[in-house]
Design a protein around this motif. Structure first.
Motif, PDB file in Angstrom:
ATOM      1  N   ASP A 175       0.834  -1.211   0.000  1.00 10.69           N
ATOM      2  CA  ASP A 175       0.000   0.000   0.000  1.00 10.69           C
ATOM      3  C   ASP A 175       0.864   1.254   0.000  1.00 10.69           C
ATOM      4  OD1 ASP A 175      -2.227  -1.616   0.048  1.00 10.69           O
ATOM      5  OD2 ASP A 175      -2.598  -1.372   2.203  1.00 10.69           O
ATOM      6  N   ALA A 176       1.939   1.234   0.798  1.00  9.48           N
ATOM      7  CA  ALA A 176       2.820   2.398   0.886  1.00  9.48           C
ATOM      8  C   ALA A 176       3.530   2.654  -0.438  1.00  9.48           C
ATOM      9  CB  ALA A 176       3.845   2.193   2.001  1.00  9.48           C
ATOM     10  N   ALA A 177       3.957   1.592  -1.100  1.00 10.93           N
ATOM     11  CA  ALA A 177       4.652   1.761  -2.379  1.00 10.93           C
ATOM     12  C   ALA A 177       3.725   2.352  -3.430  1.00 10.93           C
ATOM     13  CB  ALA A 177       5.208   0.418  -2.850  1.00 10.93           C
ATOM     14  N   TYR A 178       2.506   1.873  -3.498  1.00 10.58           N
ATOM     15  CA  TYR A 178       1.592   2.393  -4.519  1.00 10.58           C
ATOM     16  C   TYR A 178       1.094   3.795  -4.190  1.00 10.58           C
ATOM     17  CZ  TYR A 178       1.716  -1.816  -7.313  1.00 10.58           C
ATOM     18  OH  TYR A 178       2.137  -2.840  -8.127  1.00 10.58           O
ATOM     19  N   ARG A 179       1.052   4.177  -2.915  1.00  4.06           N
ATOM     20  CA  ARG A 179       0.743   5.581  -2.588  1.00  4.06           C
ATOM     21  C   ARG A 179       1.816   6.490  -3.182  1.00  4.06           C
ATOM     22  NH1 ARG A 179      -0.928   3.642   2.494  1.00  4.06           N
ATOM     23  NH2 ARG A 179       1.119   4.058   3.424  1.00  4.06           N
ATOM     24  N   ALA A 180       3.053   6.079  -3.068  1.00  2.00           N
ATOM     25  CA  ALA A 180       4.147   6.884  -3.627  1.00  2.00           C
ATOM     26  C   ALA A 180       4.097   6.889  -5.151  1.00  2.00           C
ATOM     27  CB  ALA A 180       5.490   6.347  -3.135  1.00  2.00           C
ATOM     28  N   VAL A 181       3.802   5.743  -5.753  1.00  2.00           N
ATOM     29  CA  VAL A 181       3.670   5.682  -7.210  1.00  2.00           C
ATOM     30  C   VAL A 181       2.614   6.666  -7.694  1.00  2.00           C
ATOM     31  CG1 VAL A 181       2.818   4.217  -9.102  1.00  2.00           C
ATOM     32  CG2 VAL A 181       4.508   3.313  -7.503  1.00  2.00           C
ATOM     33  N   ASP A 182       1.479   6.700  -6.988  1.00  2.00           N
ATOM     34  CA  ASP A 182       0.370   7.559  -7.410  1.00  2.00           C
ATOM     35  C   ASP A 182       0.676   9.045  -7.234  1.00  2.00           C
ATOM     36  OD1 ASP A 182      -1.097   5.338  -8.117  1.00  2.00           O
ATOM     37  OD2 ASP A 182      -2.146   5.196  -6.197  1.00  2.00           O
ATOM     38  N   ALA A 183       1.721   9.359  -6.465  1.00  2.00           N
ATOM     39  CA  ALA A 183       2.115  10.757  -6.291  1.00  2.00           C
ATOM     40  C   ALA A 183       3.027  11.243  -7.415  1.00  2.00           C
ATOM     41  CB  ALA A 183       2.821  10.944  -4.944  1.00  2.00           C
ATOM     42  N   ILE A 184       3.519  10.323  -8.213  1.00  2.00           N
ATOM     43  CA  ILE A 184       4.449  10.682  -9.295  1.00  2.00           C
ATOM     44  C   ILE A 184       3.671  11.041 -10.553  1.00  2.00           C
ATOM     45  CG2 ILE A 184       6.284   9.785 -10.795  1.00  2.00           C
ATOM     46  CD1 ILE A 184       7.209   8.114  -8.369  1.00  2.00           C
ATOM     47  N   ASP A 185       4.031  12.170 -11.148  1.00  2.00           N
ATOM     48  CA  ASP A 185       3.373  12.681 -12.346  1.00  2.00           C
ATOM     49  C   ASP A 185       4.276  12.411 -13.553  1.00  2.00           C
ATOM     50  OD1 ASP A 185       1.995  14.038 -14.288  1.00  2.00           O
ATOM     51  OD2 ASP A 185       2.396  16.044 -13.495  1.00  2.00           O
ATOM     52  N   TRP A 186       4.002  11.315 -14.231  1.00  2.00           N
ATOM     53  CA  TRP A 186       4.812  10.944 -15.396  1.00  2.00           C
ATOM     54  C   TRP A 186       3.911  10.241 -16.416  1.00  2.00           C
ATOM     55  CZ3 TRP A 186       8.520   6.221 -15.669  1.00  2.00           C
ATOM     56  CH2 TRP A 186       9.231   6.257 -16.872  1.00  2.00           C
ATOM     57  N   PRO A 187       3.252  11.008 -17.276  1.00  2.00           N
ATOM     58  CA  PRO A 187       2.304  10.423 -18.229  1.00  2.00           C
ATOM     59  C   PRO A 187       2.925   9.392 -19.159  1.00  2.00           C
ATOM     60  CG  PRO A 187       2.043  12.809 -18.120  1.00  2.00           C
ATOM     61  CD  PRO A 187       3.278  12.482 -17.352  1.00  2.00           C
ATOM     62  N   GLU A 188       4.213   9.491 -19.424  1.00  2.00           N
ATOM     63  CA  GLU A 188       4.865   8.566 -20.352  1.00  2.00           C
ATOM     64  C   GLU A 188       5.386   7.309 -19.658  1.00  2.00           C
ATOM     65  OE1 GLU A 188       5.005   8.681 -23.669  1.00  2.00           O
ATOM     66  OE2 GLU A 188       3.673  10.414 -23.489  1.00  2.00           O
ATOM     67  N   GLY A 189       5.061   7.154 -18.379  1.00  2.00           N
ATOM     68  CA  GLY A 189       5.517   5.984 -17.641  1.00  2.00           C
ATOM     69  C   GLY A 189       4.382   5.025 -17.337  1.00  2.00           C
ATOM     70  N   PHE A 190       4.741   3.790 -16.995  1.00  2.00           N
ATOM     71  CA  PHE A 190       3.750   2.808 -16.582  1.00  2.00           C
ATOM     72  C   PHE A 190       4.375   1.882 -15.543  1.00  2.00           C
ATOM     73  CE2 PHE A 190       6.103   0.127 -19.446  1.00  2.00           C
ATOM     74  CZ  PHE A 190       5.866  -1.186 -19.047  1.00  2.00           C
ATOM     75  N   CYS A 191       3.533   1.150 -14.839  1.00  2.00           N
ATOM     76  CA  CYS A 191       4.021   0.145 -13.889  1.00  2.00           C
ATOM     77  C   CYS A 191       2.989  -0.963 -13.788  1.00  2.00           C
ATOM     78  CB  CYS A 191       4.275   0.767 -12.511  1.00  2.00           C
ATOM     79  SG  CYS A 191       2.769   1.263 -11.630  1.00  2.00           S
ATOM     80  N   ARG A 192       3.420  -2.077 -13.256  1.00  2.00           N
ATOM     81  CA  ARG A 192       2.474  -3.132 -12.904  1.00  2.00           C
ATOM     82  C   ARG A 192       1.775  -2.740 -11.611  1.00  2.00           C
ATOM     83  NH1 ARG A 192       4.596  -9.241 -13.964  1.00  2.00           N
ATOM     84  NH2 ARG A 192       2.865  -9.585 -12.517  1.00  2.00           N
ATOM     85  N   ARG A 193       0.505  -3.075 -11.506  1.00  2.00           N
ATOM     86  CA  ARG A 193      -0.271  -2.764 -10.310  1.00  2.00           C
ATOM     87  C   ARG A 193      -0.475  -3.990  -9.424  1.00  2.00           C
ATOM     88  NH1 ARG A 193      -0.617   2.819  -9.961  1.00  2.00           N
ATOM     89  NH2 ARG A 193      -1.880   2.263  -8.139  1.00  2.00           N
ATOM     90  N   ASP A 194       0.229  -5.068  -9.717  1.00  2.00           N
ATOM     91  CA  ASP A 194      -0.023  -6.309  -8.969  1.00  2.00           C
ATOM     92  C   ASP A 194       1.243  -6.864  -8.320  1.00  2.00           C
ATOM     93  OD1 ASP A 194       1.317  -7.115 -11.261  1.00  2.00           O
ATOM     94  OD2 ASP A 194       0.078  -8.887 -11.603  1.00  2.00           O
ATOM     95  N   ILE A 195       2.216  -6.006  -8.012  1.00  2.00           N
ATOM     96  CA  ILE A 195       3.425  -6.494  -7.373  1.00  2.00           C
ATOM     97  C   ILE A 195       3.071  -7.089  -5.997  1.00  2.00           C
ATOM     98  CG2 ILE A 195       5.731  -5.895  -6.536  1.00  2.00           C
ATOM     99  CD1 ILE A 195       5.313  -5.769  -9.622  1.00  2.00           C
ATOM    100  N   ALA A 196       3.469  -8.315  -5.777  1.00  2.00           N
ATOM    101  CA  ALA A 196       3.244  -9.082  -4.533  1.00  2.00           C
ATOM    102  C   ALA A 196       1.791  -9.484  -4.325  1.00  2.00           C
ATOM    103  CB  ALA A 196       3.755  -8.329  -3.305  1.00  2.00           C
ATOM    104  N   ALA A 197       0.919  -9.193  -5.282  1.00  2.00           N
ATOM    105  CA  ALA A 197      -0.504  -9.516  -5.089  1.00  2.00           C
ATOM    106  C   ALA A 197      -0.724 -11.023  -4.946  1.00  2.00           C
ATOM    107  CB  ALA A 197      -1.328  -8.967  -6.255  1.00  2.00           C
ATOM    108  N   ALA A 198      -0.021 -11.801  -5.758  1.00  2.00           N
ATOM    109  CA  ALA A 198      -0.202 -13.260  -5.688  1.00  2.00           C
ATOM    110  C   ALA A 198       0.270 -13.806  -4.344  1.00  2.00           C
ATOM    111  CB  ALA A 198       0.547 -13.939  -6.839  1.00  2.00           C
TER     112      ALA A 198
END
Length: 430
Positions: A396-419
């Motif tokens: 949760d903490a990692a994705y909060r930080a990801v969502d604070a980054i403004d980079w339209p030309e970037g992408f990430c997986r949203r399921d790290i450690a989900a499994a």
């Protein structure tokens, strides 16, 4: 001590971040570094594969100890050249780095010393390789023998896909010299695990376990990459499994390398498949994984520098590393299009805001602009890393930080450690 870290990725940023905190470190340099590394080390414009340039640099800066991050300079013999110049370094010799530099060498070593790995055959002739694939059937794995930046592996679901991979490597030269010889091996099944140890030629010191995510997109879809995220510790790595991996894979490998006249010093990273028949070796890397290194460094309570020096000195038996109880998650943000073609120079904003969430932002492919901004220069660009009391809290903490980054030309997986989290919850409910 004057320390030089070689490399420019997220792994090297994490190593610099950890080394800079050591009381043994007086001056820290990085060649060539990146925009994030520049905040903790003086970056010098010498490429990581410029062996002679790095040896000269070590002399000019009166370097006491060199930490080599990526595999290419290790395979090219940087540690050997530094040793000849009287400079101590962390990492294997060129002959020992063949464990990663040549998959056929690694597979041959496993065969000679009874180290469990996938059944395999090596080929330089495309038609012979394709005949082998047709005889074996699919799924089947095709690998370039040499270094291919994490992209020289095709897990082919069908025979036609395997034949296309063979043609790409042997006939079309897609991987250059790295693909002049290929490995065709059985497709093993089971969870994957990253297992890291430090070695000093004889003594082996296991590190914390980790798991990474190689595929580009959610649900393990898309092409293989250098790594889109990682987490540590791994719920898969029980004490019993750790003992078995050490006894059946790691310790025999280190003993075998000594017997072969190429004692292994440095970090040995075993990519493992936990098959129904037990753990088997997928591949060896002779450096820290990227992004696993980022997760390991934020969890490490001990000073990393004495351990690295002890590895070079043959003194690991004196080292005891301590780890935080917290879990760590790394989410890699990459340029859209990676691992294929992507735009360079796209601006990244919001990094300060992301850091204020408590996450640590490790840079990989970044550069600074004249006005103080940050732009993306590579495929994998940022490693957003966070700690948490549990794996779920770290995620949760990692994705909060990801969502604070403004980079339209970037992408990430949203399921790290989900499994891993889903499996843990299922086990709790069982």
């Amino acid at each position: 001590m004057n320390i030089l870290v070689v490399g420019s990725g997220g792994r090297e940023h994490a190593l610099c971040w950890a080394i800079e905190a050591s009381p043994l470190c007086d001056r820290l340099y990085c060649a060539p570094g990146n925009a994030g590394i520049a905040a903790v080390a003086e970056c010098l414009p010498v490429a990581a594969d410029d062996v002679e340039g790095l040896v000269v640099l070590a002399s000019e800066k009166a370097i006491d100890f060199v930490v080599v991050g990526p595999e290419q300079p290790l395979v090219l013999g940087l540690v050997d050249r530094l040793a000849a110049a009287g400079v101590k370094a962390f990492g294997p010799s060129a002959s020992a780095a063949a464990l990663e530099g040549s998959k056929s060498f690694m597979k041959g070593l496993c065969a000679r010393y009874g180290i469990p790995t996938a059944r395999y055959a090596t080929f330089t002739d495309a038609e012979a390789a394709k005949a082998h694939v047709r005889a074996e059937g699919a799924p089947i794995v095709v690998k370039a023998d040499g270094l291919a930046a994490g992209k020289g592996v095709v897990v082919a679901a069908g025979v036609e896909e395997a034949e296309a991979a063979i043609d790409a490597a042997l006939l079309e030269g897609s991987f250059g010299e790295a693909g002049a010889e290929i490995i065709v091996e059985e497709c093993m099944t089971g969870p994957e695990l990253s297992f890291f140890v430090l070695a000093d030629g004889e003594t082996v010191l296991p590190l914390a376990g980790a798991q990474d995510h190689k595929r580009a997109y959610d649900n393990d879809e898309g092409p293989n990459t250098g790594g889109m995220g990682a987490f540590s510790p791994s719920p898969l790595l029980t004490d019993a499994l750790r003992r078995r991996v050490m006894a059946e894979i790691i310790e025999p490998t280190v003993a075998a390398m000594k017997a072969e006249g190429a004692p292994f010093k440095g970090v040995l990273y075993a990519g493992l498949m936990l098959t129904p028949d037990g753990p088997k070796l997928l591949e060896y890397n002779v450096r820290f994984g990227d992004p696993e290194c980022q997760a390991l460094m934020v969890r490490l309570k001990s000073d990393i520098l004495p351990a690295l020096i002890a590895s070079a000195d043959g003194a690991l038996s004196t080292v005891d590393l301590r780890w935080r109880d917290e879990a760590a998650i790394v989410v890699v943000m990459a340029s859209k299009g990676y691992p294929g073609a992507y735009r360079k120079g796209t601006p990244i904003k919001g990094l300060k805001k992301a850091g204020e969430t408590g996450a640590t932002i490790f840079h990989a492919g970044t550069a600074s602009t004249d006005d103080g901004g940050i732009v993306a220069t590579g495929g994998r660009v940022l490693g957003v890393t966070a700690l948490g009391a549990t794996l779920g809290e770290a995620r949760d903490a990692a994705y909060r930080a990801v969502d604070a980054i403004d980079w339209p030309e970037g992408f990430c997986r949203r399921d790290i450690a989900a499994a891993a989290l889903s499996a843990a919850r299922a086990e709790e409910g069982a």
